[in-house]
Design a protein around this motif. Structure first.
Motif, PDB file in Angstrom:
ATOM      1  N   UNK A  18       0.821  -1.210   0.000  1.00 42.49           N
ATOM      2  CA  UNK A  18       0.000   0.000   0.000  1.00 42.49           C
ATOM      3  C   UNK A  18       0.857   1.264   0.000  1.00 42.49           C
ATOM      4  N   UNK A  19       2.041   1.217   0.628  1.00 42.27           N
ATOM      5  CA  UNK A  19       2.878   2.413   0.676  1.00 42.27           C
ATOM      6  C   UNK A  19       3.486   2.697  -0.694  1.00 42.27           C
ATOM      7  N   UNK A  20       4.016   1.666  -1.339  1.00 46.06           N
ATOM      8  CA  UNK A  20       4.554   1.866  -2.677  1.00 46.06           C
ATOM      9  C   UNK A  20       3.505   2.368  -3.648  1.00 46.06           C
ATOM     10  N   UNK A  21       2.291   1.802  -3.570  1.00 48.50           N
ATOM     11  CA  UNK A  21       1.208   2.253  -4.444  1.00 48.50           C
ATOM     12  C   UNK A  21       0.830   3.696  -4.141  1.00 48.50           C
ATOM     13  N   UNK A  22       0.863   4.072  -2.875  1.00 53.26           N
ATOM     14  CA  UNK A  22       0.524   5.449  -2.509  1.00 53.26           C
ATOM     15  C   UNK A  22       1.566   6.431  -3.018  1.00 53.26           C
ATOM     16  N   UNK A  23       2.840   6.065  -2.934  1.00 52.73           N
ATOM     17  CA  UNK A  23       3.889   6.951  -3.454  1.00 52.73           C
ATOM     18  C   UNK A  23       3.712   7.133  -4.961  1.00 52.73           C
ATOM     19  N   UNK A  24       3.447   6.036  -5.677  1.00 52.88           N
ATOM     20  CA  UNK A  24       3.221   6.135  -7.126  1.00 52.88           C
ATOM     21  C   UNK A  24       2.016   7.013  -7.425  1.00 52.88           C
ATOM     22  N   UNK A  25       0.931   6.816  -6.702  1.00 50.66           N
ATOM     23  CA  UNK A  25      -0.289   7.604  -6.897  1.00 50.66           C
ATOM     24  C   UNK A  25       0.002   9.093  -6.718  1.00 50.66           C
ATOM     25  N   UNK A  26       0.713   9.443  -5.657  1.00 48.75           N
ATOM     26  CA  UNK A  26       0.918  10.855  -5.361  1.00 48.75           C
ATOM     27  C   UNK A  26       1.986  11.486  -6.253  1.00 48.75           C
ATOM     28  N   UNK A  27       2.986  10.725  -6.662  1.00 43.72           N
ATOM     29  CA  UNK A  27       3.943  11.270  -7.616  1.00 43.72           C
ATOM     30  C   UNK A  27       3.246  11.652  -8.921  1.00 43.72           C
ATOM     31  N   UNK A  28       2.400  10.746  -9.407  1.00 45.33           N
ATOM     32  CA  UNK A  28       1.707  11.057 -10.666  1.00 45.33           C
ATOM     33  C   UNK A  28       0.733  12.212 -10.478  1.00 45.33           C
ATOM     34  N   UNK A  29       0.157  12.317  -9.304  1.00 48.03           N
ATOM     35  CA  UNK A  29      -0.761  13.423  -9.041  1.00 48.03           C
ATOM     36  C   UNK A  29      -0.019  14.757  -9.028  1.00 48.03           C
ATOM     37  N   UNK A  30       1.273  14.712  -8.674  1.00 43.81           N
ATOM     38  CA  UNK A  30       2.091  15.928  -8.666  1.00 43.81           C
ATOM     39  C   UNK A  30       2.709  16.203 -10.031  1.00 43.81           C
ATOM     40  N   UNK A  31       2.386  15.363 -11.013  1.00 38.60           N
ATOM     41  CA  UNK A  31       2.855  15.627 -12.371  1.00 38.60           C
ATOM     42  C   UNK A  31       4.045  14.817 -12.811  1.00 38.60           C
ATOM     43  N   UNK A  32       4.606  13.982 -11.929  1.00 40.70           N
ATOM     44  CA  UNK A  32       5.711  13.108 -12.316  1.00 40.70           C
ATOM     45  C   UNK A  32       5.105  11.792 -12.811  1.00 40.70           C
ATOM     46  N   UNK A  33       4.838  11.717 -14.074  1.00 35.46           N
ATOM     47  CA  UNK A  33       4.104  10.564 -14.607  1.00 35.46           C
ATOM     48  C   UNK A  33       5.011   9.440 -15.094  1.00 35.46           C
ATOM     49  N   UNK A  34       6.302   9.719 -15.274  1.00 36.09           N
ATOM     50  CA  UNK A  34       7.226   8.671 -15.722  1.00 36.09           C
ATOM     51  C   UNK A  34       7.689   7.870 -14.506  1.00 36.09           C
ATOM     52  N   UNK A  35       6.762   7.077 -13.971  1.00 37.55           N
ATOM     53  CA  UNK A  35       6.971   6.316 -12.738  1.00 37.55           C
ATOM     54  C   UNK A  35       6.809   4.832 -13.034  1.00 37.55           C
ATOM     55  N   UNK A  36       7.762   4.033 -12.556  1.00 34.56           N
ATOM     56  CA  UNK A  36       7.682   2.575 -12.659  1.00 34.56           C
ATOM     57  C   UNK A  36       7.650   1.994 -11.254  1.00 34.56           C
ATOM     58  N   UNK A  37       6.695   1.119 -11.004  1.00 34.59           N
ATOM     59  CA  UNK A  37       6.615   0.407  -9.735  1.00 34.59           C
ATOM     60  C   UNK A  37       6.909  -1.066  -9.992  1.00 34.59           C
ATOM     61  N   UNK A  38       7.836  -1.633  -9.245  1.00 34.58           N
ATOM     62  CA  UNK A  38       8.223  -3.036  -9.388  1.00 34.58           C
ATOM     63  C   UNK A  38       7.831  -3.808  -8.136  1.00 34.58           C
ATOM     64  N   UNK A  39       7.131  -4.920  -8.327  1.00 39.52           N
ATOM     65  CA  UNK A  39       6.720  -5.787  -7.223  1.00 39.52           C
ATOM     66  C   UNK A  39       7.223  -7.200  -7.509  1.00 39.52           C
TER      67      UNK A  39
END
Length: 819
Positions: A18-39
Motif C-alpha cells: 500500500x505504501x509503494x502504491x501510494x507513493x506512485x499515486x501521489x507522484x503522478x498526481x504531482x505531475x511526475x508521470x514517468x513512474x515505474x513500480x516493481x513488485x
C-alpha cells in the motif's frame, strides 16, 4: 498483454504494497508521470494483504496526525475517482480504560485531539457499552470516542491507489524482483532485475519487510525487523452490526473490528516474537506463519474478559502474518543520508494502512520538491545511525517496541531492551554513584542520581515520580553552588577548509564569521525560514569550526550541511561525536572550582560569555566553552575521550569544598524550561521561524544572503507573528505537566505545550508551547486573555511569558560578577 521493462524511468519504486502504491499515486498526481513500480510478487502480497485495516487518526505528534487525517480524506474519495471499492468505512473508534491511569491517558488524548482539530469526546463506560453492546463494561472506568476514525480493506485500497497511478501514466510490473541498486558517484541511478536494468533518476525503497535487505544492497541503513503479528476472525456473533466502531482495549493489549457480522480480534502482546532472523524469503507472498496459540494466549484471555461472547464464537481463521517494526515504533521516511536520490518508505509498525495515504503524499512531495514540505522529524530516516541497523540489536529491541503500541505511555518512559549500547567514559563512575540512565541516540545518559546504594528504578506515574526530590537537590546545587553534568552525547561536527566560514555563514542565520575563539548560537534554516537545526558554532581557527548539536541530530545535521555545501567549495564535514566527551560544569561556584584545576584566566574580562579556548584541565587538556543551557555561569568542557575520566576525577578531588553535585538530564530539562530555552524538534521545527520562536535576535541581517533570509524578510514585514512560542507557568504548585497538554485562551484551544516539566526554582510546573492567533501575538494579546492548561480534562490557570520567568535579564550566566 505483458509489458517489457523500460530502459529508463524518472522514478522507480520498489515494492507494491500500500505504501509503494501510494507513493506512485501521489507522484503522478504531482505531475511526475514517468513512474515505474516493481513488485517481486503481486500487489499487496507482502504484509499489506493481511493487515487489520484500522485507521485511527490521533498521534502524539501533530504532523503525524495530519498525515492520517489526510489518509481518511483520500480513502473516502478514492472509489469515486478510480471506480474501485476500498472498503473504507467511517465507523469511529472507542478506546476504553480499565484503570485510573489509563483514564488519565484517555483524557490527555482527548485534550490533545481537540488541540489538533480532531473530534473526540470522553464518555462513560455505560455509554461505551451502548455503542458496543457485546462488550463487558463492569470493570471499565470510561472511554474516549473518536467519530472520525474508521477501517478499510488493505488489498482493495492498494489496488485503487495503483489504478489511480496507472490512470496518470505510471507503469506497474509484478513478478519483477530487484536484485541490485545501481550506484554512481554517491547517487542511486537505477535498479537491476532478472528481466533487465532500469536507469532512474530516483529510486524509492518501499519494500516492506525486505526494505532492510534492499538498503544493504547499496549501503543504506534501514533499521527494521519483522515480528509475528496475530489476530483471529470469528463467525457471526449476535449483537455485532456493520456499524460497530473499532474498539481498542489497551490495558488488555487488544483491538476489535467488525467483519461480516463477526469480529476481528488482535493485539500487541507485551513481548513480541521476532521472525526472519536469517532473512525474509523472497517468495513469501500471500503466506502466513504457523498458528501460535501460546503466544496469542495473553490476547485471547483479555479478549474473553472484554467480549464474553467470544467463548461461544466460531474461530474461522487464526492469522499469523509478520510485519516490520522499527526501534522506536515510528515508520521510516525520507532520502537516505548515505546515498543521494535513494528514498525510503518502510517500517510501518502495523500502522501502514492508516499512515499510507499521508506518508505516500509526504514522500512524493519530498521527492518532487527536494526537501520535506512539513515537519517529519519523528519518522525521518536520519534519526537513525548506522549502528541502528545491527541485526542482533534490532532483534532484541523489536520485542519491546511492538508491545509499546498499547503499553502505558508514561511520561519519560525509557525503553529497556538492547541496552546499554553507547557509553561515555564516565558511565561506570556515574553508575557507581547511583545514576538512573536514560537512552538517546543509543547513548546512556544520567537522568537523575539516587546516590550510592540508592534505588535507581523509576516509578512511573502521571503525577510526581519518585525522582522528584533527588532532581530538586540537583537543581538547587546548580542554582546555588555547582553541579557537574555528563553531556558527552552531544553531537560534534568538525567543518574545515578554506571556504568553511563562507559556507557556514550561508547555512546559518547568525554571523559565524567571528574571531577565532568566538562561540555563536545559531539556527540552520530551510528556504521557508524554519529551523532545520539549532546548534552552537565554535570557531577554532580561521578555517576550522566545531559545531555542537543535539544528541539525536548529528546524522541529520551532517546530511543537511553536506547537501547544501557549494560543490566547488573547499569545505568538508567530519562527525567527531565519539572522539570527545563533554563535561558540563554549571553554577555560581563553577568558576571557583574550575580555577582549582586550570591556570587559565576565568574572569569575565579574561574569559567572556560566548567564547572558548583550549586550556589545561588537571593533567589533561580540552576546550572550555563558556556557554550554558541551564541559565547559570558555567563551561562546557569538550575534552578528548581519553582525558574525560581524569578531568572528572580532578573536579571531584576539589569539588566537595564548593558543594559539587552530580546532576542529570532531568535537572537540565527543568532549568532550561525555567529559562525558556528552546529545544530542536520540540519548539524549533522546520515549520517554526526565528520570529515565531522568539529568537529573532539570532538573525544577522547585514552579513549577506543565507538560506531562509528571503522568507524571513517577507515575514518581518507582516508585523506580530500569528504563531509564537510562549512560556507558561501554572498558578499553583502541585500539578505536574509533561508536554502535549492543550493551551486554552478564554476556554478555546489555541495551541499545545511542546515541552513541560516541573520548575524546581520557580516552585511550579513550567512549559513552552506554540500558540496561534489570526491577528498576531504580542504582549497585549497575552495580557487580554484568560489562559489555562488542560491537564487530562482539568483546566489549570496559567500565566504566559514572552520573557523567561526565571532570570529574565540573563545576568546569572552572562555577568555573574555584577550580581
Amino acid at each position: 498483454m505483458s509489458q517489457s521493462l523500460p530502459a529508463h524511468a524518472r522514478v522507480v519504486i520498489v515494492g507494491g504494497g500500500i505504501v509503494g502504491a501510494s507513493v506512485a499515486y501521489h507522484l503522478t498526481k504531482l505531475g511526475w508521470t514517468d513512474v515505474v513500480l516493481l513488485e517481486q510478487g503481486r500487489l499487496s502480497g507482502g504484509t499489506t494483504w493481511h493487515a487489520a485495516g484500522l485507521v485511527g487518526q490521533l498521534r502524539s505528534h501533530s504532523g503525524l496526525t495530519a498525515l492520517i487525517r489526510y489518509s481518511t480524506e483520500l480513502y473516502a474519495g478514492l472509489e469515486a475517482e478510480t471506480g474501485l471499492g476500498t472498503g473504507w468505512k467511517r465507523c469511529g473508534s472507542l478506546a476504553v480504560a480499565r484503570t485510573d491511569d489509563r483514564m488519565t491517558v484517555l483524557r490527555r488524548s482527548a485534550a490533545s485531539a481537540r488541540a489538533q482539530g480532531v473530534e473526540a469526546e470522553m464518555i462513560s463506560a455505560r455509554e461505551a457499552g451502548q455503542m458496543w453492546p457485546v462488550m463487558e463494561t463492569a470493570d471499565l472506568k470510561g472511554a474516549v470516542w473518536l467519530p472520525g476514525d474508521g477501517k478499510a480493506n488493505p488489498t482493495d485500497l492498494t489496488q485503487a491507489l495503483a489504478k489511480g497511478a496507472r490512470n496518470r501514466g505510471a507503469r506497474i510490473f509484478e513478478k519483477t524482483r530487484v536484485t541490485g541498486i545501481t550506484v554512481r558517484d554517491g547517487r542511486a541511478v537505477g535498479v537491476e532485475t532478472a528481466q533487465g536494468t532500469i536507469a532512474a533518476e530516483v529510486v524509492v525503497n518501499c519494500a516492506g519487510q525486505w526494505a532492510r535487505k534492499l538498503g544493504q544492497m547499496c549501503g543504506v541503513t534501514v533499521p527494521l525487523h519483522s515480528a509475528e503479528h496475530m489476530y483471529v476472525v470469528t463467525g457471526r456473533i449476535e449483537g455485532v452490526s456493520p456499524d460497530l466502531p473499532v474498539l481498542r482495549d489497551p490495558d488488555g493489549f487488544i483491538y476489535f473490528k467488525e467483519e461480516v457480522g463477526g469480529l476481528v480480534m488482535g493485539g500487541f502482546e507485551p513481548e513480541a516474537k521476532p521472525w526472519g532472523m536469517d532473512g525474509i524469503p523472497d517468495e513469501f507472498e500471500f503466506q502466513l506463519l504457523p498458528d501460535d496459540w501460546d503466544q496469542f494466549q495473553v490476547l485471547m484471555e483479555n479478549a474473553l474478559i472484554r467480549v464474553p461472547a467470544l467463548d461461544r464464537a466460531e474461530i474461522k481463521t487464526f492469522l499469523n502474518g509478520p510485519e516490520s517494526f522499527t526501534p522506536d515504533g515510528q515508520f521510516i521516511l525520507g532520502e537516505a543520508p548515505e546515498l543521494r536520490n535513494f528514498f525510503v518508505g518502510a517500517g510501518f509498525n502495523s500502522m501502514g494502512i492508516a499512515s499510507a495515504g499521508g506518508a505516500g503524499r509526504a514522500l512524493a512531495e519530498w521527492i518532487v520538491n527536494g526537501a520535506p514540505t512539513m515537519d517529519l522529524w519523528p519518522v525521518d530516516i536520519r534519526r537513525f545511525a548506522r549502528f541502528n541497523g545491527n541485526a542482533a540489536w534490532l532483534h532484541d529491541r523489536v520485542k519491546e517496541t511492538l508491545g509499546l503500541h498499547y503499553a502505558m505511555p508514561w511520561p519519560n518512559r525509557e525503553l529497556q531492551t538492547a541496552r546499554p549500547l553507547r557509553r561515555s567514559p564516565l558511565y561506570d563512575r556515574l553508575a557507581a554513584k547511583g545514576a538512573t540512565f536514560g537512552s538517546k541516540m543509543g547513548w546512556e545518559r544520567a537522568n537523575w542520581f539516587a546516590g550510592p546504594g540508592g534505588r535507581i528504578e523509576t516509578d512511573y506515574s502521571f503525577g510526581r515520580q519518585n525522582w522528584h526530590d533527588a532532581v530538586a537537590r540537583e537543581v538547587v546545587a546548580a542554582r546555588n553552588a555547582v553541579a557537574v553534568f555528563d553531556q558527552t552525547s552531544f553531537g560534534k561536527l568538525l567543518v574545515q577548509g578554506r571556504d568553511a566560514a563562507r559556507e557556514l555563514n550561508r547555512l546559518c542565520c547568525a554571523d559565524v564569521d567571528v574571531t577565532p575563539g568566538g562561540t555563536v548560537y545559531t539556527g540552520m534554516l530551510n528556504e521557508r525560514g524554519g529551523y532545520e537545526s539549532d546548534l552552537t558554532v565554535l570557531r577554532l581557527t580561521r578555517d576550522r569550526f566545531l559545531l555542537v548539536t543535539g544528541s539525536a541530530q548529528p546524522v541529520r545535521d551532517r546530511d543537511w550541511i553536506e547537501r547544501h555545501l557549494d560543490p566547488a567549495a573547499h569545505a568538508v564535514v567530519t562527525d567527531m561525536t565519539s572522539a570527545h566527551a563533554v563535561i558540563g560544569l554549571m553554577g555560581p561556584r563553577s568558576r571557583d572550582l574550575l580555577a582549582r584545576i586550570t591556570p587559565a584566566d576565568l574572569s569575565d574580562d579574561g574569559f567572556p560569555f560566548a567564547t572558548h579556548r583550549e586550556i589545561d584541565l588537571g593533567h589533561g587538556i580540552g576546550i572550555a566553552n563558556r556557554i550554558s543551557y541551564v541559565g547559570e555561569l558555567g563551561w562546557e568542557l569538550i575534552v578528548p575521550t581519553e582525558f574525560a575520566a581524569g578531568i572528572y576525577d580532578a573536579l571531584w578531588h576539589e569539588g566537595e569544598a564548593f558543594g559539587l553535585t552530580d546532576a542529570g538530564y532531568y535537572a537540565i530539562e527543568s532549568m532550561r524550561l525555567e529559562k525558556g530555552f528552546r529545544a530542536w524538534s520540540r519548539e524549533l521545527t522546520p515549520e517554526v521561524t526565528p520570529f515565531e520562536a522568539g529568537l529573532g535576535f539570532t538573525v544577522a541581517w547585514d552579513k549577506g544572503d543565507f538560506i531562509g533570509r528571503a522568507a524571513l524578510m517577507a515575514a518581518r514585514e507582516t508585523g506580530a507573528p500569528r504563531r509564537r512560542i510562549v512560556q507558561f507557568t501554572l498558578e499553583q504548585d502541585g500539578p505536574i505537566l509533561w508536554g502535549g497538554e492543550a493551551v486554552l485562551r478564554d476556554g478555546v484551544p489555541v495551541g499545545a505545550l511542546s515541552s513541560a516539566f516541573y520548575g524546581f526554582t520557580l516552585g511550579r510546573a513550567v512549559g513552552l508551547g506554540l500558540v496561534a492567533a489570526e491577528d498576531g501575538i504580542d504582549r497585549a494579546y497575552l495580557d487580554s486573555g484568560r489562559w489555562e492548561i488542560d491537564l487530562a480534562g482539568t483546566r489549570l490557570t496559567a500565566h504566559p511569558h514572552l520573557v523567561p520567568a526565571f532570570d529574565p535579564g540573563g545576568t546569572r550566566m552572562r555577568c555573574p560578577d555584577a550580581r
